[in-house]
Design a protein around this motif. Structure first.
Motif, PDB file in Angstrom:
ATOM      1  N   GLU A   1       1.130  -1.132  -0.180  1.00  0.00           N
ATOM      2  CA  GLU A   1      -0.056  -0.059   0.076  1.00  0.00           C
ATOM      3  C   GLU A   1       0.911   0.947   0.015  1.00  0.00           C
TER       4      GLU A   1
ATOM      5  N   GLN B   1       3.748   5.607  -5.748  1.00  0.00           N
ATOM      6  CA  GLN B   1       3.543   5.473  -7.097  1.00  0.00           C
ATOM      7  C   GLN B   1       2.368   6.434  -7.665  1.00  0.00           C
ATOM      8  N   ALA B   2       1.350   6.489  -6.874  1.00  0.00           N
ATOM      9  CA  ALA B   2       0.502   7.946  -7.114  1.00  0.00           C
ATOM     10  C   ALA B   2       1.018   8.966  -7.200  1.00  0.00           C
TER      11      ALA B   2
ATOM     12  N   ALA C   1       3.147   9.738 -10.219  1.00  0.00           N
ATOM     13  CA  ALA C   1       2.414   9.612 -11.217  1.00  0.00           C
ATOM     14  C   ALA C   1       1.657  11.065 -11.460  1.00  0.00           C
TER      15      ALA C   1
ATOM     16  N   GLU D   1      -2.538   9.478 -15.913  1.00  0.00           N
ATOM     17  CA  GLU D   1      -1.606  10.125 -14.726  1.00  0.00           C
ATOM     18  C   GLU D   1      -2.620  11.430 -14.183  1.00  0.00           C
ATOM     19  N   SER D   2      -2.840  12.200 -15.169  1.00  0.00           N
ATOM     20  CA  SER D   2      -3.732  13.438 -14.829  1.00  0.00           C
ATOM     21  C   SER D   2      -4.957  12.898 -14.384  1.00  0.00           C
TER      22      SER D   2
ATOM     23  N   VAL E   1      -4.314   6.305 -11.387  1.00  0.00           N
ATOM     24  CA  VAL E   1      -3.199   5.471 -10.846  1.00  0.00           C
ATOM     25  C   VAL E   1      -3.395   5.610  -9.298  1.00  0.00           C
ATOM     26  N   GLY E   2      -3.775   6.910  -8.646  1.00  0.00           N
ATOM     27  CA  GLY E   2      -4.107   6.804  -7.496  1.00  0.00           C
ATOM     28  C   GLY E   2      -5.215   5.967  -6.700  1.00  0.00           C
TER      29      GLY E   2
ATOM     30  N   PRO F   1      -4.601   1.799  -8.592  1.00  0.00           N
ATOM     31  CA  PRO F   1      -3.350   1.095  -9.147  1.00  0.00           C
ATOM     32  C   PRO F   1      -3.166  -0.190  -9.504  1.00  0.00           C
ATOM     33  N   HIS F   2      -4.183  -1.195  -8.832  1.00  0.00           N
ATOM     34  CA  HIS F   2      -4.015  -2.508  -9.070  1.00  0.00           C
ATOM     35  C   HIS F   2      -4.842  -2.806 -10.437  1.00  0.00           C
TER      36      HIS F   2
ATOM     37  N   VAL G   1      -4.444  -0.626 -13.378  1.00  0.00           N
ATOM     38  CA  VAL G   1      -4.125   0.014 -14.689  1.00  0.00           C
ATOM     39  C   VAL G   1      -3.002  -1.012 -15.441  1.00  0.00           C
TER      40      VAL G   1
ATOM     41  N   PHE H   1      -8.675   1.462  -4.113  1.00  0.00           N
ATOM     42  CA  PHE H   1      -7.617   0.596  -3.686  1.00  0.00           C
ATOM     43  C   PHE H   1      -7.395   1.135  -2.212  1.00  0.00           C
ATOM     44  N   GLY H   2      -6.913  -0.046  -1.360  1.00  0.00           N
ATOM     45  CA  GLY H   2      -6.689   0.230  -0.067  1.00  0.00           C
ATOM     46  C   GLY H   2      -7.389   1.146   1.004  1.00  0.00           C
TER      47      GLY H   2
ATOM     48  N   ARG I   1      -7.370   4.298   2.068  1.00  0.00           N
ATOM     49  CA  ARG I   1      -7.923   5.583   1.473  1.00  0.00           C
ATOM     50  C   ARG I   1      -9.174   5.182   0.712  1.00  0.00           C
TER      51      ARG I   1
END
Lengths: 310, 310
Positions: free
Chosen positions: A97, A103-104, A107, B75-76, B80-81, B84-85, B87, B217-218, B220
């Protein structure tokens, strides 16, 4: 990212800019990756239906494949050795995590986050005929006369960024594949190279057939290319789009028993099947049409319009 | 490769095996990556034409995009945030002729050759509406009332290998996108969530609308999901395919000014545009049809056949 982007000739750059201004192509910001406006896509779809119709009239069965393929199959095909510079492999996130957060952040700042990416089991389809061979092999030995597959207009990826609108990284390759006895396959390729030429000429395109070779990589590649030409294994239909060179809009490939051996495709008698494929480049043909007949299809002659627009 | 492959329930495994035996799906060897046999594709194409027809009748313009998109845009977008799992990024060869040879040898032996692969500028399309926003932003300020885009059935990639036939890594997501004033966008989503439900019900599917959240993801992500639900930003049309849970066959998403801000999409008066999108999952709807009406469409009722087969 270090890959060199091919320059466009003045003529090619002007065509690209006219296509974008006319709403036919939509820029993405990456050379060779474009969206299609309504008129471009309308012509492309008409073309696809026409090619599939001709194939169906001659006994083709329709199969369709997604734009990704098992990397294992790309490895088995020999493509990685012959065209290492063109393959696109797909990577995905692997990590904690905390890694995901780093990574985020990278990016979001448009910095490099590739260290958190690991290879998946899939790659982009490098040639639209590739998924056809294992699919047919799984069915068991062929009936006498073999099989004719229309794989439709598949998305194909080649890592060759260019500002020439006729050289895309991602485009529709419409593959027809013949699998069967050696003479059946060779006759089919001869028949279709003529049919293909007549089809493009019926669209008012000045299409000419020539012997060609694939863009094999490196020193060893030059030998492969010479041998392919010497054996007449690849023919191309060339049309002038933007200068200086004419562009290959279709190719007709004879693979002998290459794919039959790799995938274990058996003829009814137990021998290894031969294969041939033909690939029409949808976008290149649409470009040739727009260049030859004008960027506004409403102004095309009734003859061409009735085939590809109305 | 370390990614865990989701198991299928007994019911899902049986459906997958029946679909393959009937020639509707073609196995690739990688879970979640399938080819389509003729009958599957025929239903899917009918469905695509029907959805596009409904959109066109309501003023949609057609734009089409390839299955790859600039990584910079992914990215924009914040994807990705948030995911992420899921992409998929595209890598390609970078190295010397000797490296190419080593890579080829390893590939031929099905060993790891990823060290010779470097990131390109492109990723797989993570959601079919993503290329639409920058394309519309480039046109400049919107006309009053905004714009309605039909992006057709695009290929979308999600890295989530699974043996459930309804959870693919690569599938057609048919996106309709509305960009305009806040009230225009919210009314459009309300209208289309009803239209979508009526459409699926007219196909004889027991489709029900429910509030949903994206698979953020995760840790958050759990907060984001809760907030998305609390604001009713995501609705899904659920249909029972193979048990135990019903499957989302379409989703209706309200993004407020998220994409408008990122891409700088301006209303005619200069304010930031709001956006909403709706995505129909072609393959999931075809699976729901096959599960509900039977695997041989020739046996479907005349009512359903006339809409999606004949």
């Amino acid at each position: 990212m270090a890959t060199e982007v091919r320059h466009a000739s003045e003529d090619q750059a002007e065509l690209l800019s006219d296509l974008i201004a006319a709403g036919l192509l939509i820029e993405s910001g990456v050379p060779g990756v474009y969206g299609h406006g309504e008129p471009f896509e309308r012509i492309r779809e008409r073309l696809e239906r026409r090619i599939s119709g001709e194939a169906q009239d001659r006994g083709a069965i329709r199969l369709r494949f997604p734009p990704v393929v098992p990397t294992r199959d790309v490895e088995s095909s020999g493509y990685v050795g012959n065209f290492p510079h063109l393959v696109g492999t797909i990577f995905s996130f692997e990590g904690s995590e905390q890694d995901a957060q780093t990574q985020a952040d990278r990016a979001a700042a448009h910095e490099d986050w590739s260290e958190f990416q690991s290879p998946t089991e899939v790659s982009l389809v490098p040639a639209a005929c590739y998924p056809v061979y294992p699919a047919i092999a799984k069915r068991g030995p062929l009936d006498p006369g073999g099989v004719f597959v229309d794989a439709g207009g598949s998305w194909v990826y080649r890592h060759e960024p260019s500002h020439d609108p006729a050289r895309r990284q991602i485009f529709h390759q419409h593959e027809l594949v013949r699998i069967g006895e050696p003479d059946v396959v060779i006759d089919w390729r001869a028949e279709w190279s003529q049919l293909g030429m007549e089809l493009l000429r019926s669209f008012g395109l000045d299409a000419n057939l020539d012997v060609a070779n694939d863009p094999f990589f490196g020193r060893r590649g030059r030998l492969l290319a010479r041998s392919q030409r010497a054996q007449d294994l690849k023919l191309e239909l060339l049309v002038q789009i933007a200068g200086p060179e004419p562009t290959a809009c279709a190719s007709f490939n004879h693979h002998m028993d290459h794919f039959g051996s790799i995938w274990g495709i058996e003829l009814s008698g137990g021998d290894t099947a031969h294969t041939a494929c033909l690939g029409f480049g949808h976008e290149r043909i649409v470009l040739a049409l727009l260049r030859t007949h004008g960027l506004d299809p409403r102004d095309w002659s009734p003859e061409i319009r009735s085939q590809l627009w109305d």
